[in-house]
Design an enzyme around this catalytic site. Structure first.
Site, PDB file in Angstrom:
ATOM      1  N   ASP A  62       0.828  -1.151   0.060  1.00 51.26           N
ATOM      2  CA  ASP A  62       0.157   0.210   0.040  1.00 51.26           C
ATOM      3  C   ASP A  62       1.003   1.264   0.030  1.00 51.26           C
ATOM      4  OD1 ASP A  62       1.166  -0.342   2.468  1.00 51.26           O
ATOM      5  OD2 ASP A  62      -1.038  -0.957   3.574  1.00 51.26           O
ATOM      6  N   ASN A 127      -6.974  -3.571  14.654  1.00 47.05           N
ATOM      7  CA  ASN A 127      -8.387  -3.972  14.108  1.00 47.05           C
ATOM      8  C   ASN A 127      -8.302  -5.041  13.237  1.00 47.05           C
ATOM      9  OD1 ASN A 127      -7.562  -2.811  12.024  1.00 47.05           O
ATOM     10  ND2 ASN A 127      -9.155  -1.069  11.861  1.00 47.05           N
ATOM     11  N   HIS A 129      -6.852  -5.221  10.438  1.00 47.70           N
ATOM     12  CA  HIS A 129      -6.627  -4.987   9.245  1.00 47.70           C
ATOM     13  C   HIS A 129      -5.347  -5.789   8.382  1.00 47.70           C
ATOM     14  CE1 HIS A 129      -4.407  -0.908   9.894  1.00 47.70           C
ATOM     15  NE2 HIS A 129      -3.528  -1.707   9.776  1.00 47.70           N
TER      16      HIS A 129
HETATM   17  P1  PGA Z   1       2.767  -1.961  12.647  1.00 48.48           P
HETATM   18  O1  PGA Z   1       1.534  -1.946  11.903  1.00 48.48           O
HETATM   19  O2  PGA Z   1       3.610  -3.004  12.124  1.00 48.48           O
HETATM   20  O3  PGA Z   1       3.228  -0.570  12.804  1.00 48.48           O
HETATM   21  O4  PGA Z   1       2.054  -2.455  14.124  1.00 48.48           O
HETATM   22  C1  PGA Z   1       0.753  -3.065  11.272  1.00 48.48           C
HETATM   23  C2  PGA Z   1      -0.336  -2.744  10.520  1.00 48.48           C
HETATM   24  O5  PGA Z   1      -1.089  -1.682  10.920  1.00 48.48           O
HETATM   25  O6  PGA Z   1      -0.646  -3.479   9.542  1.00 48.48           O
END
Ligand code: PGA
Length: 233
Positions: A62, A127, A129
């Site tokens: 993304d 959450n 995702h």
């Molecule tokens: P993080 O984010 O590795 O910074 O915890 C993971 C994500 O939101 O996919």
């Protein structure tokens, strides 16, 4: 789903490193990469290793809309700093968050068709995702423009000291992620425990985007003990 519980995040990163190493030695050519805090240690291990990706391709999950690649908050910049400037790939693809969004989406879908992912790396949101596929995203979704949730925008605010905090992103969809031949997901720390439990133990549902991974036939989930603390099985 193979679930590996490690004592620490570093041990988890090392397991992921071994999976990357094996995949590369088996001749895999296309690596799906992720950003965020979680893969940073893995990228550090790759940077310090003798692994050679110069004949391989990378595609990222993304990118934020509205950030130029040289903006330090963009995922283009992150990848450059954390990996590519030390370990260049033959070609690296990241969604274009600056050009017309429809053009960017179509271009990325054709890249994914031309370079089907052999090994996809994922982090996990609080959450549940994956990529920027927030709860409610249809399982059939391919690359799309995403309105970031209030909580994602808010948690980004700490990093974006200047005024422009992106509100949208272009993300590979859940179906695009499921097309990968192999998937490895990393989740470390207590803040991920609930998402990990739901991803693994709840019925697959759009309310828990990562639960779609239960329907894939080659997924390795690497979690440290803290992130595994709510698992019941
Ligand atoms: P993080 O984010 O590795 O910074 O915890 C993971 C994500 O939101 O996919």
């Amino acid at each position: 789903m193979l679930v590996l519980v490690t004592k620490s995040a570093s041990e988890g990163a090392l397991k992921a490193f071994d999976i990357f190493k094996e995949s590369l030695s088996q001749g895999d050519k296309v690596f799906g990469l992720a950003t965020g805090g979680t893969p940073e240690e893995l990228y550090e291990m790759i940077r310090e290793s003798d692994l050679d990706f110069s004949n391989a391709y990378s595609v990222n999950l993304d990118e934020y809309c509205g950030l130029e690649p040289n903006n330090p908050h963009s995922y283009h910049y992150y990848m450059q700093e954390k990996l590519f400037k030390v370990k260049p790939f033959k070609e690296s693809f990241i969604p274009d968050g600056v050009i017309d969004e429809q053009v960017a989406i179509e271009a990325y879908e054709s890249i994914l068709k031309e370079y089907p992912v052999d090994l996809q790396l994922l982090g996990l949101g609080r959450n549940a995702h994956i990529g920027f596929n927030e709860p409610g995203t249809p399982f059939t979704q391919r690359t799309h423009k995403v309105a970031l949730t209030h909580s994602t925008i808010e948690s980004n605010q700490q990093y974006f000291k200047e005024s422009f905090v992106p509100t949208h992103a272009i993300s590979m969809g859940l179906q695009s992620i499921m097309d990968a031949k192999k998937i490895v997901l990393l989740a470390f720390g207590e803040s991920k425990a609930e998402a990990v439990q739901l991803m693994i133990e709840s019925e697959p549902s759009v309310d828990v985007p990562a639960s779609i991974l239960q329907l894939h036939n080659d997924v390795t989930i690497i979690v440290d003990e803290k992130a595994a603390s709510l698992l019941t099985k």
